[in-house]
Design a protein around this motif. Structure first.
Motif, mmCIF file in Angstrom:
data_model
loop_
_atom_site.group_PDB
_atom_site.id
_atom_site.type_symbol
_atom_site.label_atom_id
_atom_site.label_comp_id
_atom_site.label_asym_id
_atom_site.label_seq_id
_atom_site.Cartn_x
_atom_site.Cartn_y
_atom_site.Cartn_z
ATOM 1 N N ARG A 3 0.844 -1.191 0.000
ATOM 2 C CA ARG A 3 0.000 0.000 0.000
ATOM 3 C C ARG A 3 0.879 1.240 0.000
ATOM 4 N NH1 ARG A 3 -5.182 -1.980 1.799
ATOM 5 N NH2 ARG A 3 -4.921 -3.982 2.794
ATOM 6 N N ASP A 4 0.280 2.352 -0.402
ATOM 7 C CA ASP A 4 1.028 3.600 -0.335
ATOM 8 C C ASP A 4 0.434 4.495 0.753
ATOM 9 O OD1 ASP A 4 -1.194 4.961 -1.412
ATOM 10 O OD2 ASP A 4 -0.342 5.070 -3.416
ATOM 11 N N VAL A 5 1.133 5.584 1.045
ATOM 12 C CA VAL A 5 0.711 6.454 2.142
ATOM 13 C C VAL A 5 -0.656 7.070 1.882
ATOM 14 C CG1 VAL A 5 3.023 6.975 2.992
ATOM 15 C CG2 VAL A 5 2.015 8.415 1.228
ATOM 16 N N PHE A 6 -1.007 7.280 0.640
ATOM 17 C CA PHE A 6 -2.288 7.894 0.321
ATOM 18 C C PHE A 6 -3.449 6.961 0.638
ATOM 19 C CE2 PHE A 6 0.905 9.982 -2.272
ATOM 20 C CZ PHE A 6 0.715 11.290 -1.874
ATOM 21 N N GLN A 7 -3.268 5.674 0.385
ATOM 22 C CA GLN A 7 -4.290 4.702 0.785
ATOM 23 C C GLN A 7 -4.420 4.679 2.300
ATOM 24 O OE1 GLN A 7 -2.444 1.399 -1.283
ATOM 25 N NE2 GLN A 7 -4.334 1.084 -2.444
ATOM 26 N N ALA A 8 -3.301 4.777 2.973
ATOM 27 C CA ALA A 8 -3.309 4.704 4.434
ATOM 28 C C ALA A 8 -4.029 5.887 5.062
ATOM 29 C CB ALA A 8 -1.882 4.612 4.968
ATOM 30 N N ILE A 9 -3.750 7.086 4.576
ATOM 31 C CA ILE A 9 -4.355 8.260 5.206
ATOM 32 C C ILE A 9 -5.771 8.547 4.703
ATOM 33 C CG2 ILE A 9 -2.121 9.305 5.706
ATOM 34 C CD1 ILE A 9 -2.739 11.296 3.380
ATOM 35 N N ALA A 10 -6.246 7.753 3.750
ATOM 36 C CA ALA A 10 -7.601 7.950 3.238
ATOM 37 C C ALA A 10 -8.657 7.623 4.288
ATOM 38 C CB ALA A 10 -7.817 7.088 1.994
ATOM 39 N N ASP A 11 -8.314 6.807 5.251
ATOM 40 C CA ASP A 11 -9.274 6.387 6.265
ATOM 41 C C ASP A 11 -9.164 7.260 7.517
ATOM 42 O OD1 ASP A 11 -9.887 4.583 8.801
ATOM 43 O OD2 ASP A 11 -11.035 3.797 7.098
ATOM 44 N N VAL A 42 -8.836 -2.418 14.803
ATOM 45 C CA VAL A 42 -7.726 -1.476 14.988
ATOM 46 C C VAL A 42 -6.427 -2.114 14.511
ATOM 47 C CG1 VAL A 42 -6.376 -0.218 16.717
ATOM 48 C CG2 VAL A 42 -8.869 -0.201 16.826
ATOM 49 N N SER A 43 -6.248 -3.393 14.770
ATOM 50 C CA SER A 43 -5.034 -4.091 14.311
ATOM 51 C C SER A 43 -4.924 -4.084 12.792
ATOM 52 C CB SER A 43 -5.028 -5.538 14.820
ATOM 53 O OG SER A 43 -4.795 -5.555 16.203
ATOM 54 N N LYS A 44 -6.052 -4.210 12.105
ATOM 55 C CA LYS A 44 -6.027 -4.146 10.637
ATOM 56 C C LYS A 44 -5.579 -2.766 10.163
ATOM 57 C CE LYS A 44 -9.446 -7.708 9.742
ATOM 58 N NZ LYS A 44 -10.776 -8.030 9.178
ATOM 59 N N HIS A 45 -6.062 -1.734 10.834
ATOM 60 C CA HIS A 45 -5.651 -0.377 10.481
ATOM 61 C C HIS A 45 -4.148 -0.201 10.723
ATOM 62 C CE1 HIS A 45 -9.527 1.283 9.498
ATOM 63 N NE2 HIS A 45 -10.038 0.926 10.663
ATOM 64 N N ILE A 46 -3.674 -0.707 11.839
ATOM 65 C CA ILE A 46 -2.245 -0.609 12.158
ATOM 66 C C ILE A 46 -1.413 -1.340 11.098
ATOM 67 C CG2 ILE A 46 -0.448 -1.271 13.809
ATOM 68 C CD1 ILE A 46 -2.597 -0.875 16.019
ATOM 69 N N ARG A 47 -1.903 -2.491 10.663
ATOM 70 C CA ARG A 47 -1.190 -3.268 9.643
ATOM 71 C C ARG A 47 -1.066 -2.480 8.338
ATOM 72 N NH1 ARG A 47 -3.724 -8.843 8.804
ATOM 73 N NH2 ARG A 47 -5.302 -7.397 9.283
ATOM 74 N N VAL A 48 -2.147 -1.789 7.942
ATOM 75 C CA VAL A 48 -2.102 -0.968 6.732
ATOM 76 C C VAL A 48 -1.062 0.141 6.889
ATOM 77 C CG1 VAL A 48 -3.406 0.672 5.304
ATOM 78 C CG2 VAL A 48 -4.478 -1.465 6.043
ATOM 79 N N ALA A 50 1.528 0.122 8.817
ATOM 80 C CA ALA A 50 2.860 -0.491 8.836
ATOM 81 C C ALA A 50 3.303 -0.912 7.427
ATOM 82 C CB ALA A 50 2.875 -1.689 9.772
ATOM 83 N N GLU A 51 2.366 -1.426 6.629
ATOM 84 C CA GLU A 51 2.697 -1.873 5.275
ATOM 85 C C GLU A 51 3.220 -0.733 4.409
ATOM 86 O OE1 GLU A 51 -0.813 -3.713 3.720
ATOM 87 O OE2 GLU A 51 -0.541 -5.538 4.898
ATOM 88 N N CYS A 52 2.707 0.462 4.637
ATOM 89 C CA CYS A 52 3.177 1.584 3.816
ATOM 90 C C CYS A 52 4.288 2.363 4.498
ATOM 91 C CB CYS A 52 2.026 2.493 3.436
ATOM 92 S SG CYS A 52 1.375 3.445 4.785
ATOM 93 N N GLY A 53 4.670 1.954 5.704
ATOM 94 C CA GLY A 53 5.811 2.563 6.370
ATOM 95 C C GLY A 53 5.513 3.781 7.228
ATOM 96 N N LEU A 54 4.242 4.105 7.429
ATOM 97 C CA LEU A 54 3.909 5.259 8.266
ATOM 98 C C LEU A 54 4.119 4.986 9.750
ATOM 99 C CD1 LEU A 54 0.784 6.690 6.447
ATOM 100 C CD2 LEU A 54 2.934 7.863 6.863
#
Length: 110
Positions: A3-11, A42-48, A50-54
């Protein structure tokens, strides 16, 4: 899936997690206490994140702490930079128009 940072911060929940972690490192349980959703959600959100490095994880004894990775936010800043000049220019023009309107109203009151 990468994933990229934009996908991560979209939520909004992930943005709220980043806000929490920007203040201090936290365990998943401590993060989950701040939300009405389940620990698994919440763990799923954390995983996303982490996957993009945030966020980065750090093992301390039996606990895992998540830390905010501010360097990764530079990707967002770099992308936004291309729009910053346009926005500032438009705001400057808006300031001129608003000052003209204000000046006109003040002249009419006199």
């Amino acid at each position: 899936m990468k994933r990229d940072v934009f996908q991560a911060i979209a939520d909004p929940t992930r943005r709220a997690i980043l806000t929490l972690l920007a203040v201090q490192a936290m365990t998943p349980n401590a993060i989950a206490e701040n939300f009405d959703s389940s620990r698994q959600a919440v763990s799923k959100h954390i995983r996303v994140l982490a996957e993009c490095g945030l966020v980065k994880e750090e093992q301390q004894g039996r606990e895992i702490y998540y830390h905010f990775n501010a360097k990764k936010m530079k990707e967002i800043d770099k992308w936004m930079e291309q729009f910053r000049h346009t926005w500032e220019n438009r705001f400057d023009k808006l300031d001129i128009v608003l000052n003209q309107i204000k000046s006109t109203k003040n002249d009419q009151r006199r």
